[in-house]
Design an enzyme around this catalytic site. Structure first.
Site, PDB file in Angstrom:
ATOM      1  N   LYS A 113     -16.739  -5.408   1.284  1.00 20.26           N
ATOM      2  CA  LYS A 113     -17.531  -4.776   2.340  1.00 20.26           C
ATOM      3  C   LYS A 113     -18.976  -5.237   2.330  1.00 20.26           C
ATOM      4  O   LYS A 113     -19.610  -5.332   3.376  1.00 20.26           O
ATOM      5  CB  LYS A 113     -17.468  -3.250   2.236  1.00 20.26           C
ATOM      6  CG  LYS A 113     -16.101  -2.708   2.629  1.00 20.26           C
ATOM      7  CD  LYS A 113     -16.125  -1.212   2.865  1.00 20.26           C
ATOM      8  CE  LYS A 113     -14.778  -0.732   3.345  1.00 20.26           C
ATOM      9  NZ  LYS A 113     -14.663   0.722   3.365  1.00 20.26           N
ATOM     10  N   LYS A 196      -4.450  -7.751   4.023  1.00 19.64           N
ATOM     11  CA  LYS A 196      -4.119  -6.334   4.235  1.00 19.64           C
ATOM     12  C   LYS A 196      -4.328  -5.932   5.698  1.00 19.64           C
ATOM     13  O   LYS A 196      -5.292  -6.376   6.309  1.00 19.64           O
ATOM     14  CB  LYS A 196      -5.032  -5.511   3.321  1.00 19.64           C
ATOM     15  CG  LYS A 196      -4.622  -4.094   3.117  1.00 19.64           C
ATOM     16  CD  LYS A 196      -5.626  -3.365   2.231  1.00 19.64           C
ATOM     17  CE  LYS A 196      -6.958  -3.192   2.912  1.00 19.64           C
ATOM     18  NZ  LYS A 196      -7.881  -2.252   2.282  1.00 19.64           N
ATOM     19  N   LYS A 199      -8.525  -1.557   9.358  1.00 19.27           N
ATOM     20  CA  LYS A 199      -9.245  -1.081  10.543  1.00 19.27           C
ATOM     21  C   LYS A 199     -10.322  -2.072  10.950  1.00 19.27           C
ATOM     22  O   LYS A 199     -10.739  -2.112  12.094  1.00 19.27           O
ATOM     23  CB  LYS A 199      -9.971   0.242  10.218  1.00 19.27           C
ATOM     24  CG  LYS A 199      -9.066   1.418   9.993  1.00 19.27           C
ATOM     25  CD  LYS A 199      -9.875   2.635   9.524  1.00 19.27           C
ATOM     26  CE  LYS A 199      -8.970   3.695   8.942  1.00 19.27           C
ATOM     27  NZ  LYS A 199      -9.656   4.777   8.257  1.00 19.27           N
TER      28      LYS A 199
HETATM   29  P1  TYM Z   1      -9.015   4.674   3.958  1.00 19.39           P
HETATM   30  O1  TYM Z   1      -9.517   5.529   5.047  1.00 19.39           O
HETATM   31  O2  TYM Z   1      -9.474   3.250   3.870  1.00 19.39           O
HETATM   32  O3  TYM Z   1      -7.464   4.610   3.953  1.00 19.39           O
HETATM   33  C1  TYM Z   1      -6.696   5.805   3.952  1.00 19.39           C
HETATM   34  C2  TYM Z   1      -5.402   5.599   3.165  1.00 19.39           C
HETATM   35  O4  TYM Z   1      -4.610   4.559   3.753  1.00 19.39           O
HETATM   36  C3  TYM Z   1      -4.241   3.624   2.746  1.00 19.39           C
HETATM   37  N1  TYM Z   1      -4.152   2.281   3.355  1.00 19.39           N
HETATM   38  C4  TYM Z   1      -3.069   1.502   3.294  1.00 19.39           C
HETATM   39  N2  TYM Z   1      -1.864   1.675   2.736  1.00 19.39           N
HETATM   40  C5  TYM Z   1      -0.966   0.674   2.873  1.00 19.39           C
HETATM   41  N3  TYM Z   1      -1.223  -0.490   3.540  1.00 19.39           N
HETATM   42  C6  TYM Z   1      -2.428  -0.708   4.117  1.00 19.39           C
HETATM   43  N4  TYM Z   1      -2.665  -1.829   4.780  1.00 19.39           N
HETATM   44  C7  TYM Z   1      -3.410   0.316   4.013  1.00 19.39           C
HETATM   45  N5  TYM Z   1      -4.691   0.436   4.463  1.00 19.39           N
HETATM   46  C8  TYM Z   1      -5.124   1.644   4.050  1.00 19.39           C
HETATM   47  C9  TYM Z   1      -5.338   3.709   1.715  1.00 19.39           C
HETATM   48  O5  TYM Z   1      -4.908   3.242   0.450  1.00 19.39           O
HETATM   49  C10 TYM Z   1      -5.659   5.173   1.715  1.00 19.39           C
HETATM   50  O6  TYM Z   1      -4.767   5.878   0.874  1.00 19.39           O
HETATM   51  N6  TYM Z   1     -11.476   5.748  -0.173  1.00 19.39           N
HETATM   52  C11 TYM Z   1     -10.392   6.259   0.644  1.00 19.39           C
HETATM   53  C12 TYM Z   1     -10.638   7.652   1.167  1.00 19.39           C
HETATM   54  C13 TYM Z   1     -10.952   8.633   0.101  1.00 19.39           C
HETATM   55  C14 TYM Z   1     -10.078   9.132  -0.888  1.00 19.39           C
HETATM   56  C15 TYM Z   1     -10.838  10.037  -1.664  1.00 19.39           C
HETATM   57  C16 TYM Z   1      -8.733   8.904  -1.189  1.00 19.39           C
HETATM   58  C17 TYM Z   1     -12.164   9.226  -0.101  1.00 19.39           C
HETATM   59  N7  TYM Z   1     -12.079  10.062  -1.169  1.00 19.39           N
HETATM   60  C18 TYM Z   1     -10.285  10.701  -2.763  1.00 19.39           C
HETATM   61  C19 TYM Z   1      -8.199   9.583  -2.278  1.00 19.39           C
HETATM   62  C20 TYM Z   1      -8.953  10.464  -3.057  1.00 19.39           C
HETATM   63  C21 TYM Z   1     -10.253   5.306   1.809  1.00 19.39           C
HETATM   64  O7  TYM Z   1     -11.092   4.509   2.071  1.00 19.39           O
HETATM   65  O8  TYM Z   1      -9.215   5.419   2.555  1.00 19.39           O
END
Ligand code: TYM
Length: 334
Positions: A113, A196, A199
């Protein structure tokens, strides 16, 4: 007793990777008899990259609506907005004193990022995993269901918890287990099976958004990267065929089976047969969710009511951990 905590950032719409890698598993977990589940909209994480206030407010409700439309039941799971529980930010500060710069520097998400200009990246982006550690440790979560890309962040959360516990010679924080479940732990871009699904990819053709209509889903799958070979008989034979492996994985995750089952049905067939079947399955699974999401967004007051109730439950749990942590660390108390 399992305590489950997870979240998603309200940045743009959810895509198929978020649904299959995370939300679909969250829904399963809320029905486990011994599990208490908390799912938040991670808006404090979203601001680690620039956000417009109105867009953030809108996206926060949209993600909450997607959670519910995707199957989270507010009677079974606590659904809330991260920033509505102030303890997350406070605990993050306390924990930041236990997080090593060197470890944060090695986080691949930060490197991705921040890009080439890491010197200009904000402190929040760098400290992102410490806030995640606070999110998890504040609820003494035992399990954190996420996609594969969050594994490194969870290791940091465990590390911070263990460092704290060692320093104060007590098992105050639980060491959370990552819960990386099913076949869809890493859904790849439809344009490039080695990247991957994300978004932030500039090409909308790289991902299926939860809000895409049936024609768009079918068109994106039709254009998805494959290769000239037919579908093989074994999962092992998909090695070295990233686009093919990705589509088989998506099919398996949508159908709730494993890749071997998909190949048992489609081995020997070409993409001309498989892609329309995959598109039909994706539409059948996603379009009721999109419809429900739009319906929910027509009643914002109801979404807000659910989020407020969730915030009260989460807030009480969080407050207890923050107080305990302050006491352990020796802060003055009124
Ligand atoms: P975020 O918003 O990027 O993604 C949300 C969830 O989707 C999963 N994910 C995927 N799984 C499979 N294939 C993909 N291509 C893919 N892209 C995204 C992510 O692994 C995630 O589970 N940091 C986290 C949000 C967060 C969080 C937390 C999670 C903040 N605090 C505490 C767990 C515990 C995030 O950026 O998710």
């Amino acid at each position: 007793m399992k305590r489950i905590l997870s979240g998603m950032q309200p940045t743009n719409n959810l895509h198929l990777g978020n649904y299959l890698g995370a939300l679909q598993n969250w829904v399963k977990l809320q029905d486990e008899p011994e599990a208490s589940c908390l799912y938040m909209v991670a808006d404090l994480h979203a601001i680690t990259l620039p956000q417009e206030p109105d867009a953030l407010r809108k996206a926060t409700r949209e993600i909450a609506a997607a959670y519910i439309a995707g199957g989270l039941d507010p009677d079974k799971s606590t659904i809330f907005v991260q920033s509505s529980v102030p303890g997350h930010s406070e605990l993050m500060w306390l924990l930041s004193t236990f997080a090593q710069m060197g470890k944060l520097e090695r986080m691949t998400q930060f490197k991705d990022k921040a890009g080439k200009n890491a010197e200009r990246a904000g402190l929040g982006l760098f400290a992102y995993p410490v806030l995640m550690a606070a999110d998890i440790l504040i609820y003494k979560a035992t399990h954190v269901p996420v996609g594969d890309d969050q594994k490194q962040h969870l290791e940091l959360a465990r590390d911070v918890a263990a460092t704290f516990n060692t320093k104060y010679a007590q098992e105050h924080f639980l060491l959370p287990e990552p819960y990386i479940m099913g076949e869809a732990t890493r859904i790849m871009s439809l344009k490039d099976g080695t990247k991957k699904m994300s978004k932030s990819d500039e090409s909308d053709l790289s991902r299926i958004n939860m809000t895409d209509d049936a024609d768009t889903i079918a068109r994106k799958i039709k254009k998805a990267q494959t290769d000239p070979e037919n579908l093989p008989e074994t999962v092992a034979a998909l090695a070295g065929r990233p686009g093919a492996l990705n589509l088989v994985t998506i099919y398996a995750a949508l159908a709730g089976c494993d890749r071997a089952n998909v190949l048992a049905q489609y081995a020997g067939m070409g993409w001309g047969a498989f892609k329309p079947a995959l598109a039909d399955l994706a539409v059948a699974k996603l379009s009721p969710i999109t419809a429900r999401m739009n319906e929910l967004l027509g009643d914002v007051a109801e979404i807000d009511r659910i989020l407020k109730a969730g915030s009260e439950v989460a807030g009480a749990l969080a407050e207890r951990t923050v107080q305990e942590t302050r006491d352990i660390m020796g802060f003055w108390k009124m």
